[in-house]
Motif scaffolding. Structure first.
Motif, mmCIF file in Angstrom:
data_model
loop_
_atom_site.group_PDB
_atom_site.id
_atom_site.type_symbol
_atom_site.label_atom_id
_atom_site.label_comp_id
_atom_site.label_asym_id
_atom_site.label_seq_id
_atom_site.Cartn_x
_atom_site.Cartn_y
_atom_site.Cartn_z
ATOM 1 N N UNK A 161 0.846 -1.193 0.000
ATOM 2 C CA UNK A 161 0.000 0.000 0.000
ATOM 3 C C UNK A 161 0.878 1.238 0.000
ATOM 4 N N UNK A 162 0.583 2.144 -0.912
ATOM 5 C CA UNK A 162 1.427 3.316 -1.103
ATOM 6 C C UNK A 162 0.769 4.605 -0.650
ATOM 7 N N UNK A 163 -0.490 4.503 -0.230
ATOM 8 C CA UNK A 163 -1.192 5.699 0.231
ATOM 9 C C UNK A 163 -2.324 5.284 1.163
ATOM 10 N N UNK A 174 -14.324 -1.063 6.450
ATOM 11 C CA UNK A 174 -12.950 -0.745 6.064
ATOM 12 C C UNK A 174 -12.051 -1.832 6.644
ATOM 13 N N UNK A 175 -11.390 -2.566 5.774
ATOM 14 C CA UNK A 175 -10.521 -3.649 6.234
ATOM 15 C C UNK A 175 -9.202 -3.148 6.800
ATOM 16 N N UNK A 176 -8.934 -1.854 6.637
ATOM 17 C CA UNK A 176 -7.754 -1.193 7.217
ATOM 18 C C UNK A 176 -6.453 -1.899 6.793
ATOM 19 N N UNK A 177 -6.416 -2.357 5.568
ATOM 20 C CA UNK A 177 -5.227 -3.060 5.086
ATOM 21 C C UNK A 177 -4.003 -2.149 5.011
ATOM 22 N N UNK A 178 -4.231 -0.848 4.843
ATOM 23 C CA UNK A 178 -3.097 0.075 4.813
ATOM 24 C C UNK A 178 -2.678 0.536 6.200
ATOM 25 N N UNK A 179 -3.424 0.101 7.223
ATOM 26 C CA UNK A 179 -3.061 0.406 8.599
ATOM 27 C C UNK A 179 -3.816 1.541 9.242
ATOM 28 N N UNK A 184 -3.303 9.138 8.745
ATOM 29 C CA UNK A 184 -1.979 8.595 9.036
ATOM 30 C C UNK A 184 -1.064 9.760 9.397
ATOM 31 N N UNK A 185 0.072 9.498 10.018
ATOM 32 C CA UNK A 185 1.036 10.580 10.230
ATOM 33 C C UNK A 185 1.331 11.306 8.921
#
Length: 279
Positions: A161-163, A174-179, A184-185
């Motif tokens: 994930x890049x964004x 939302x599976x929140x795969x990007x965290x 995000x910070x």
């Protein structure tokens, strides 16, 4: 500038692609953070428009407040709740605090609030042309700051994930795969070729221009345009970059050419800004 893939929303006026020349300028490598905005407020005593109004918009899965402070939904977008006590210092509602996420982009700031910060900092909001030039990081007519493919592939075969955007089914899962469910910070994921972080996703970023969908057509009629500042009228102020709520099924506006707008006094939990050198 503009969408070379012809995949944007016609009503946004992302086409025609046209050539623009911009004079040298400096731009923040990240969106203005909560900590930076707090320094401005501490020094000036400034009150944001959300603080004056007493309410602001929070995404329904992120609200941190008592039920009594949820005053209703936004017309046409029921996933946005009008929450009493939501403002830049309490971005998800009165039970949240910017101090828990000091390095995240400030949100719940209107265009007017962003201009006030810029005046204090001796900076300015970027024009839409400056924003797109910087956001592309030297890549010509690419879809994203890193290229044309949304995801990379890691050595183990998993997606990279890049964004920070939505994964799953918007707006309920939302599976929140990007965290990240929300912000995000400000300095996260890999920067673009100019060293800028998150010009796709995370938070929308205010620009200086008025938003008028037909503006690009008028630019094309003039040939190469030098340092455009946008139209003199519009239905709101330009926002760029998309946010953590963007998903191709709902808001495919995390592409570099994508455009959107909101009224200058509006604020929400997914809109911030970065600054450029003052003219």
């Amino acid at each position: 500038m503009g969408d070379p893939f012809d995949e944007g929303y016609p009503a946004d006026g992302e086409t025609p692609v046209h050539q623009v020349q911009v004079s040298p300028f400096s731009i923040d490598v990240t969106a203005v953070s909560n900590e930076q905005f707090a320094a401005f407020v501490d020094e000036t005593g400034y009150r944001t428009e959300s603080e004056v109004y007493g309410t602001s918009a929070v995404f329904h899965m992120a609200v941190q407040s008592s039920p009594a402070d949820v005053l209703g939904t936004a017309a046409g977008t029921p996933w946005w709740l009008n929450v009493r006590g939501a403002d830049w210092a309490h971005p998800m509602g009165p039970l949240s605090s910017w101090q828990d996420i000091p390095d995240h982009p400030v949100t719940q700031v209107s265009h007017t609030d962003a201009l006030a910060y810029c005046e204090w900092a001796g900076r300015a909001l970027p024009t839409e042309a400056q924003w797109e030039f910087a956001a592309r990081g030297g890549l010509e007519q690419s879809r994203y700051p890193w290229g044309n493919d949304l995801h990379g592939v890691q050595a183990n075969g998993e997606l990279e994930h890049r964004c920070n955007i939505w994964q799953g089914t918007f707006p309920t899962e939302n599976t929140v795969e990007d965290g990240f469910l929300t912000t995000a910070p400000a300095r996260f994921f890999s920067p673009n070729g100019y060293g800028l972080f998150q010009t796709s996703g995370n938070v929308w970023e205010w620009c200086a221009d008025w938003f008028l969908p037909k503006y690009y057509k008028s630019c094309l009629a003039l040939g190469t345009v030098a340092d455009p500042v946008g139209p003199t009228i519009g239905r709101g102020r330009v926002m760029r970059g998309g946010s953590y709520l963007c998903h191709d099924s709902y808001c495919n506006r995390y592409r570099l050419a994508a455009r959107s707008s909101n009224s200058p006094e509006s604020a929400s939990g997914n809109c911030g800004f970065r600054t450029v050198s003052a003219p």
